[in-house]
Enzyme design. Structure first.
Site, mmCIF file in Angstrom:
data_model
loop_
_atom_site.group_PDB
_atom_site.id
_atom_site.type_symbol
_atom_site.label_atom_id
_atom_site.label_comp_id
_atom_site.label_asym_id
_atom_site.label_seq_id
_atom_site.Cartn_x
_atom_site.Cartn_y
_atom_site.Cartn_z
ATOM 1 N N TYR A 156 1.083 6.216 -8.258
ATOM 2 C CA TYR A 156 0.956 7.708 -8.294
ATOM 3 C C TYR A 156 1.094 8.152 -9.604
ATOM 4 O O TYR A 156 0.392 9.060 -10.000
ATOM 5 C CB TYR A 156 2.051 8.411 -7.425
ATOM 6 N N VAL A 189 7.710 20.412 -5.499
ATOM 7 C CA VAL A 189 7.285 21.694 -4.757
ATOM 8 C C VAL A 189 7.376 21.088 -3.122
ATOM 9 O O VAL A 189 6.936 19.917 -2.711
ATOM 10 C CB VAL A 189 5.647 21.661 -5.057
ATOM 11 N N THR A 191 5.908 20.928 0.028
ATOM 12 C CA THR A 191 4.525 21.104 0.755
ATOM 13 C C THR A 191 4.330 19.872 1.936
ATOM 14 O O THR A 191 5.634 19.181 2.036
ATOM 15 C CB THR A 191 3.382 20.774 -0.350
HETATM 16 N N1 LIG Z 1 4.555 18.774 -3.801
HETATM 17 C C1 LIG Z 1 4.720 18.309 -4.920
HETATM 18 O O1 LIG Z 1 6.050 18.175 -5.340
HETATM 19 C C2 LIG Z 1 3.847 18.098 -6.082
HETATM 20 C C3 LIG Z 1 4.444 17.839 -7.611
HETATM 21 C C4 LIG Z 1 3.376 17.782 -8.389
HETATM 22 C C5 LIG Z 1 1.957 17.634 -8.063
HETATM 23 N N2 LIG Z 1 1.647 17.644 -7.055
HETATM 24 C C6 LIG Z 1 0.127 17.870 -6.735
HETATM 25 O O2 LIG Z 1 -0.311 19.003 -6.156
HETATM 26 C C7 LIG Z 1 -1.622 18.794 -5.495
HETATM 27 C C8 LIG Z 1 -1.556 19.379 -4.107
HETATM 28 O O3 LIG Z 1 -0.545 18.750 -3.407
HETATM 29 P P1 LIG Z 1 0.430 19.464 -2.275
HETATM 30 O O4 LIG Z 1 1.844 19.408 -3.072
HETATM 31 O O5 LIG Z 1 0.013 20.928 -2.118
HETATM 32 O O6 LIG Z 1 0.431 18.488 -1.178
HETATM 33 P P2 LIG Z 1 -0.562 18.814 0.312
HETATM 34 O O7 LIG Z 1 0.189 19.908 1.045
HETATM 35 O O8 LIG Z 1 -0.330 17.510 1.293
HETATM 36 O O9 LIG Z 1 -1.848 19.199 0.234
HETATM 37 C C9 LIG Z 1 -2.894 18.207 -0.342
HETATM 38 C C10 LIG Z 1 -4.259 18.789 -0.261
HETATM 39 O O10 LIG Z 1 -5.151 17.989 -0.712
HETATM 40 C C11 LIG Z 1 -6.077 17.499 0.250
HETATM 41 N N3 LIG Z 1 -6.798 16.219 0.191
HETATM 42 C C12 LIG Z 1 -5.907 15.124 0.241
HETATM 43 N N4 LIG Z 1 -6.963 13.949 0.024
HETATM 44 C C13 LIG Z 1 -8.110 14.853 -0.072
HETATM 45 C C14 LIG Z 1 -9.350 14.245 0.059
HETATM 46 N N5 LIG Z 1 -9.743 12.989 -0.188
HETATM 47 N N6 LIG Z 1 -10.483 15.046 -0.179
HETATM 48 C C15 LIG Z 1 -10.273 16.335 -0.040
HETATM 49 N N7 LIG Z 1 -9.060 16.938 0.163
HETATM 50 C C16 LIG Z 1 -8.170 15.969 -0.051
HETATM 51 C C17 LIG Z 1 -5.424 17.831 1.548
HETATM 52 O O11 LIG Z 1 -6.383 18.413 2.582
HETATM 53 P P3 LIG Z 1 -6.903 17.514 3.748
HETATM 54 O O12 LIG Z 1 -5.879 16.485 4.263
HETATM 55 O O13 LIG Z 1 -7.282 18.413 4.737
HETATM 56 O O14 LIG Z 1 -8.364 16.688 3.050
HETATM 57 C C18 LIG Z 1 -4.649 19.071 1.295
HETATM 58 O O15 LIG Z 1 -5.178 20.204 1.345
HETATM 59 C C19 LIG Z 1 -1.805 17.278 -5.492
HETATM 60 O O16 LIG Z 1 -2.655 16.625 -6.470
HETATM 61 C C20 LIG Z 1 -0.387 16.597 -5.648
HETATM 62 O O17 LIG Z 1 -0.532 15.414 -6.326
HETATM 63 C C21 LIG Z 1 2.354 17.961 -5.936
#
Ligand SMILES: NC(=O)c1ccc[n+]([C@@H]2O[C@H](COP(=O)([O-])OP(=O)(O)OC[C@H]3O[C@@H](n4cnc5c(N)ncnc54)[C@H](OP(=O)(O)O)[C@@H]3O)[C@@H](O)[C@H]2O)c1
Length: 256
Positions: A156, A189, A191
């Site tokens: 990751y 975050v 989520t």
């Molecule tokens: N949460 C944290 O702590 C954190 C920290 C740093 C960075 N991030 C980054 O923030 C971004 C958003 O994550 P989040 O925290 O909001 O997580 P989340 O609530 O799990 O949301 C992830 C989103 O990505 C979509 N997704 C995943 N695989 C996909 C695919 N193959 N095609 C299209 N959509 C896809 C999911 O939609 P579907 O499942 O409906 O496709 C969902 O809407 C990610 O890039 C993650 O790496 C998160």
């Protein structure tokens, strides 16, 4: 401050978390939203719950890791939606938390295909239009994991380090155009991220945030909105944000 009124904003991963929070912020500011994710029903719910009735939405059921699906989704956008002004490459996920030599190769493939290749496909199919129209902004959602590798985070962290390098490279390659490139790199975050990482084990996911006040998706969406609304000669290259309870990828203050 630059207005996003009537700007066409494509948000990937808009069905949850940071992407869904971005949809709200940009809708409130009068943008026209293309929302993409695999779970179309979640996108439909988001639109139904929206209290801003005047907002125009275009929903795309899209798996960003499917190259031909991305190409077809972008090339067949209705004319009223094809001139994308802002691309938010947010779709992404982590899978597993294992030592590299014990890791699940299927998990690795999913992370690499989504976080790196999916982001590249969207960029490759959307940015040429921005260049020919001489307007646009690409916001990539990276992570603190792209700056610091943490134990068992290996692949990751590798994907997010790649996102960081790709954002830097895109900015260099677009020099001489007015297109802007930003990387927004959050720490913890709350989520569905951890639930996805642990393949639906919600007890384990909850423990990640135990005793901590994490960032909310709205906190991150605010920062993204800030980057996009700076005057057109200002490029915010990279923002690292984390909760007050976090000092690095591994240093977290827990009150329990
Ligand atoms: N949460 C944290 O702590 C954190 C920290 C740093 C960075 N991030 C980054 O923030 C971004 C958003 O994550 P989040 O925290 O909001 O997580 P989340 O609530 O799990 O949301 C992830 C989103 O990505 C979509 N997704 C995943 N695989 C996909 C695919 N193959 N095609 C299209 N959509 C896809 C999911 O939609 P579907 O499942 O409906 O496709 C969902 O809407 C990610 O890039 C993650 O790496 C998160």
């Amino acid at each position: 401050m630059l207005s996003v009124q009537n700007q066409i904003v494509l948000i990937t991963g808009a069905s949850s978390g940071i992407g869904a929070a971005c949809a709200k912020v940009f809708a409130n500011a009068g943008a026209k939203l293309i929302l993409a994710a695999r779970r179309l029903e979640r996108l439909q719910e988001l639109v139904e719950l929206s209290d801003t009735t005047s907002v125009q939405y275009h929903l795309l059921q899209l798996d960003v890791s499917d190259r031909s699906a991305v190409e077809s989704a972008i090339s067949t956008l209705p004319p009223a939606w094809s001139d994308i002004d802002i691309l938010i490459n947010n779709a992404g996920l982590s899978r597993g938390l294992d030592k590299l030599h014990e890791g699940d190769i299927q998990d690795w493939e999913e992370m690499i295909d989504t976080n790196i290749k999916g982001l590249l496909y969207l960029t490759r199919y959307v940015v040429p239009g921005m260049v020919s129209r001489a307007r646009g902004h690409v916001v990539n959602i990276g992570s603190i994991a792209g700056h610091q590798t943490y134990p068992n985070g290996n692949v990751y962290c590798g994907t997010k380090a790649a996102v960081r390098a790709i954002s830097e490279g895109l900015k260099q390659d677009l020099l001489g155009t007015p297109i802007r490139v930003s990387s927004v790199d959050p720490g913890m975050v709350e989520t569905e991220f951890s639930e996805v990482r642990f393949h639906g084990d919600s007890d384990r996911a909850k423990k990640v945030y135990q005793g901590v006040t994490p960032l909310t998706p709205d906190d991150v969406a605010d920062v993204i909105f800030f980057c996009v609304t700076r005057p057109s000669h200002v490029n915010i290259n990279e923002v690292v944000l984390m909760p007050v309870d976090q000092a690095s990828a591994t240093l977290v203050n827990r009150r329990t």
